[in-house]
Design a protein around this motif. Structure first.
Motif, PDB file in Angstrom:
ATOM      1  N   GLN A   1       6.191 -13.690   9.166  1.00  0.00           N
ATOM      2  CA  GLN A   1       5.470 -13.568   8.053  1.00  0.00           C
ATOM      3  C   GLN A   1       5.820 -14.805   7.024  1.00  0.00           C
ATOM      4  O   GLN A   1       6.794 -15.320   6.870  1.00  0.00           O
ATOM      5  CB  GLN A   1       6.373 -12.514   7.186  1.00  0.00           C
ATOM      6  CG  GLN A   1       6.393 -10.978   8.146  1.00  0.00           C
ATOM      7  CD  GLN A   1       5.095 -10.199   8.107  1.00  0.00           C
ATOM      8  OE1 GLN A   1       4.377 -10.569   6.879  1.00  0.00           O
ATOM      9  NE2 GLN A   1       4.570  -9.382   9.018  1.00  0.00           N
ATOM     10  N   VAL A   2       4.543 -15.441   6.638  1.00  0.00           N
ATOM     11  CA  VAL A   2       4.398 -16.609   6.113  1.00  0.00           C
ATOM     12  C   VAL A   2       4.186 -16.558   4.771  1.00  0.00           C
ATOM     13  O   VAL A   2       3.060 -15.925   4.518  1.00  0.00           O
ATOM     14  CB  VAL A   2       3.826 -17.893   6.755  1.00  0.00           C
ATOM     15  CG1 VAL A   2       3.821 -19.247   6.091  1.00  0.00           C
ATOM     16  CG2 VAL A   2       4.231 -17.705   8.360  1.00  0.00           C
ATOM     17  N   SER A   3       4.651 -17.061   3.565  1.00  0.00           N
ATOM     18  CA  SER A   3       4.440 -17.066   2.254  1.00  0.00           C
ATOM     19  C   SER A   3       4.576 -18.447   1.632  1.00  0.00           C
ATOM     20  O   SER A   3       5.689 -19.010   1.630  1.00  0.00           O
ATOM     21  CB  SER A   3       5.117 -15.859   1.386  1.00  0.00           C
ATOM     22  OG  SER A   3       6.642 -16.220   1.588  1.00  0.00           O
ATOM     23  N   GLY A   4       3.942 -18.805   0.861  1.00  0.00           N
ATOM     24  CA  GLY A   4       3.859 -20.077   0.043  1.00  0.00           C
ATOM     25  C   GLY A   4       3.442 -19.760  -1.312  1.00  0.00           C
ATOM     26  O   GLY A   4       2.498 -19.142  -1.565  1.00  0.00           O
ATOM     27  N   GLU A   5       4.094 -20.788  -2.251  1.00  0.00           N
ATOM     28  CA  GLU A   5       3.822 -20.746  -3.726  1.00  0.00           C
ATOM     29  C   GLU A   5       3.933 -22.307  -4.125  1.00  0.00           C
ATOM     30  O   GLU A   5       4.878 -22.661  -3.699  1.00  0.00           O
ATOM     31  CB  GLU A   5       4.650 -19.933  -4.343  1.00  0.00           C
ATOM     32  CG  GLU A   5       4.267 -19.745  -6.074  1.00  0.00           C
ATOM     33  CD  GLU A   5       5.026 -18.891  -6.638  1.00  0.00           C
ATOM     34  OE1 GLU A   5       4.736 -18.464  -7.891  1.00  0.00           O
ATOM     35  OE2 GLU A   5       5.959 -17.910  -5.952  1.00  0.00           O
ATOM     36  N   ILE A   6       2.887 -22.751  -4.994  1.00  0.00           N
ATOM     37  CA  ILE A   6       2.872 -24.118  -5.506  1.00  0.00           C
ATOM     38  C   ILE A   6       3.012 -23.694  -6.875  1.00  0.00           C
ATOM     39  O   ILE A   6       1.848 -23.101  -7.694  1.00  0.00           O
ATOM     40  CB  ILE A   6       1.801 -24.934  -5.139  1.00  0.00           C
ATOM     41  CG1 ILE A   6       1.394 -24.863  -3.739  1.00  0.00           C
ATOM     42  CG2 ILE A   6       1.711 -26.164  -5.901  1.00  0.00           C
ATOM     43  CD1 ILE A   6       0.233 -25.252  -3.223  1.00  0.00           C
TER      44      ILE A   6
END
Length: 241
Positions: free
Chosen positions: A225-230
């Motif tokens: 489960q991959v999550s990114g935030e910029i």
């Protein structure tokens, strides 16, 4: 289409890898010719990936529309999948001339930033998989793109050093503060636009240009489960299945 391009195309369509037989691309021109043949056979182009080089023009590769998914999607994994959190630019208006004065400012008026996760996987196995020109021909090992929501409230400012996070489960893949490759996302876009010309149909409204990973590319197995935030751009996620 060359024998090499035919082998890569067959592997792309079958979801396998191939140890290519025969001549490999011997120049950037030959690698880009393979890209053009692949994009013509595989359908619409949704955008491009860009890699800056200190000693020459940027490298580039088309991203196939059929391999682009919205944030929150589930993507099938063969044995592993590379992931990279990046800033993308979505083209939302008519593009200026590539030789425009102050091209970065002109482009800023027709783009919106969007968070993306690039999916990375090769169609090549064996020693050839490490050949830079083979990687370039093989769409610079792009598998696809996970696309977040464009930032409609963007104030037009550039992105250089950014804060954010990239996680698989609770594992951090990215430092709290990272730099966009080359130090300027708008400069990367402008360098690409000056160089792309009509390659694979050229840059078009509606497409996305991605500007380089904010952390080391990481290979992950199915079930991740991959999550990114910029910060200041937005969030994006994908499940690898």
């Amino acid at each position: 289409m060359t024998t090499f391009a035919e082998q890569v195309l067959a592997a792309y369509r079958a979801g396998t890898r191939v140890a290519p037989e025969g001549d490999l691309p011997a120049s950037a021109e030959e690698a880009y010719a393979v890209q053009s043949a692949l994009s013509a056979a595989l359908g619409p182009v949704a955008g491009f990936k860009v890699g800056l080089k200190a000693d020459g023009p940027p490298i580039m590769a088309p991203i196939m529309a059929a391999r682009c998914v919205d944030s929150g999607a589930t993507v099938a994994v063969r044995d592993h999948m590379g992931v990279e959190l990046e800033i993308g630019w979505k083209i939302v208006g008519p593009l200026p001339a590539a030789d425009s004065d102050d091209l970065e400012a002109a482009l800023a008026r027709v783009v919106l930033p969007v968070p993306v996760i690039e999916l990375v996987d090769s169609r090549i196995s064996g020693p050839a998989a490490d050949d830079p020109l083979v990687k370039l021909a093989d769409l610079q090992v792009n598998h696809g793109l996970v696309v977040g929501t464009p930032l409609t409230a963007w104030d037009g400012s550039d992105f250089g050093a950014v804060r954010g996070q990239m996680r698989v489960g609770t594992r951090d893949l990215m430092a709290p503060q990272s730099s966009v490759p080359g130090g300027s996302a708008l400069a990367t876009l402008a360098a690409f636009y000056r160089h792309v010309g009509g390659h694979c149909g050229g840059l078009q409204p509606g497409q996305i240009v991605i500007t380089g990973t904010l952390h080391p590319m990481t290979n992950l197995p199915a079930g991740s489960q991959v999550s990114g935030e910029i910060e200041g751009v937005g969030a994006v996620s994908v499940t690898l299945n």
